[in-house]
Design a protein around this motif. Sequence first.
Motif, PDB file in Angstrom:
ATOM      1  N   ALA A 245       0.906  -2.061 -16.969  1.00 28.84           N
ATOM      2  CA  ALA A 245       1.749  -1.283 -16.067  1.00 28.84           C
ATOM      3  C   ALA A 245       0.962  -0.229 -15.309  1.00 28.84           C
ATOM      4  CB  ALA A 245       2.875  -0.609 -16.864  1.00 28.84           C
ATOM      5  N   LEU A 246      -0.163   0.213 -15.863  1.00 27.68           N
ATOM      6  CA  LEU A 246      -0.965   1.257 -15.232  1.00 27.68           C
ATOM      7  C   LEU A 246      -1.906   0.712 -14.156  1.00 27.68           C
ATOM      8  CD1 LEU A 246      -1.897   3.286 -18.427  1.00 27.68           C
ATOM      9  CD2 LEU A 246      -0.385   4.058 -16.596  1.00 27.68           C
ATOM     10  N   GLN A 247      -2.138  -0.580 -14.139  1.00 29.52           N
ATOM     11  CA  GLN A 247      -3.090  -1.147 -13.189  1.00 29.52           C
ATOM     12  C   GLN A 247      -2.564  -1.051 -11.761  1.00 29.52           C
ATOM     13  OE1 GLN A 247      -6.027  -1.771 -14.340  1.00 29.52           O
ATOM     14  NE2 GLN A 247      -5.287  -1.476 -16.432  1.00 29.52           N
ATOM     15  N   PRO A 248      -3.462  -0.943 -10.762  1.00 29.76           N
ATOM     16  CA  PRO A 248      -3.007  -0.871  -9.358  1.00 29.76           C
ATOM     17  C   PRO A 248      -2.319  -2.157  -8.937  1.00 29.76           C
ATOM     18  CG  PRO A 248      -5.392  -1.165  -9.475  1.00 29.76           C
ATOM     19  CD  PRO A 248      -4.934  -0.903 -10.886  1.00 29.76           C
ATOM     20  N   ASP A 249      -1.340  -2.036  -8.065  1.00 26.62           N
ATOM     21  CA  ASP A 249      -0.628  -3.211  -7.574  1.00 26.62           C
ATOM     22  C   ASP A 249      -1.496  -4.065  -6.664  1.00 26.62           C
ATOM     23  OD1 ASP A 249       1.712  -2.465  -8.933  1.00 26.62           O
ATOM     24  OD2 ASP A 249       2.300  -1.141  -7.295  1.00 26.62           O
ATOM     25  N   SER A 250      -2.446  -3.412  -5.982  1.00 22.43           N
ATOM     26  CA  SER A 250      -3.393  -4.131  -5.131  1.00 22.43           C
ATOM     27  C   SER A 250      -4.717  -3.382  -5.155  1.00 22.43           C
ATOM     28  CB  SER A 250      -2.869  -4.237  -3.690  1.00 22.43           C
ATOM     29  OG  SER A 250      -2.643  -2.944  -3.150  1.00 22.43           O
ATOM     30  N   PRO A 251      -5.840  -4.079  -5.051  1.00 23.67           N
ATOM     31  CA  PRO A 251      -7.136  -3.404  -5.093  1.00 23.67           C
ATOM     32  C   PRO A 251      -7.359  -2.560  -3.841  1.00 23.67           C
ATOM     33  CG  PRO A 251      -7.409  -5.733  -4.580  1.00 23.67           C
ATOM     34  CD  PRO A 251      -5.974  -5.538  -4.937  1.00 23.67           C
ATOM     35  N   PRO A 252      -8.039  -1.417  -3.964  1.00 24.62           N
ATOM     36  CA  PRO A 252      -8.317  -0.573  -2.789  1.00 24.62           C
ATOM     37  C   PRO A 252      -9.371  -1.200  -1.889  1.00 24.62           C
ATOM     38  CG  PRO A 252      -9.453   0.289  -4.702  1.00 24.62           C
ATOM     39  CD  PRO A 252      -8.601  -0.861  -5.202  1.00 24.62           C
TER      40      PRO A 252
END
Length: 217
Positions: free
Chosen positions: A38-45
């Motif tokens: 749940a803490l991971q980014p939804d999309s990479p920067p």
Amino acid sequence: MSYAIGPGALPMVEDKVSVLRHAAVVSDVELPPGLLEALQPDSPPHWHVDPVRVRSVRRVYPEFRTDRGHRPLPAYRLELEGVATRRSLEPKFKGSGFRSMLALDPDVEATTWWPAVFDSSYRGGLRGLPPAVLTDRGRTIRLIVHGSPPAYTDVQVSAVLETPTAVLLQIQSTPYDWVEVIPAVAVGRLVTATLTRPLGARVLLQADGIPISVVPG
């Protein structure tokens, strides 16, 4: 419901972009199932971001503001290393020196945070508006909203979105044809909405996702 912010804590998982800034999250300790995902980014920067490390985790029960009043819900307090925040968000710390973040239990978030049928762009927005008044045996809603003065715009309920558990009011403000400049001032504007059936026990929401308290007329 809304997320809780406590002393020495940054916002909830729901606002993880403001806290983690698209950084991947790794953990030095064992986390409950589903929390690390749940803490991971939804999309990479589109730029390099160093990962954030979870240094400790403990179970907590902070109070959340919901449409049924303040309620304690299960969450986790994470101590984070490598968090880059705006200066205005940096709390003062004692002890470890790591920044803290409250993360709602993923099982609770999946069932309480947001009705899936509604666009997530409605989240956030103004708080502290007066309660809505319910009349016509629960089918008519009278509500005060913030808007520009009546001489400049027409403010009305443009859509009423209903589910078995929630009703969302979408408010539209339309400038009149003869208005070129609208003053930067907000006043209370009365709007009315009609439901297909009585509100009953369903939650009434502003179009920004904030629950509206209801009183009988």
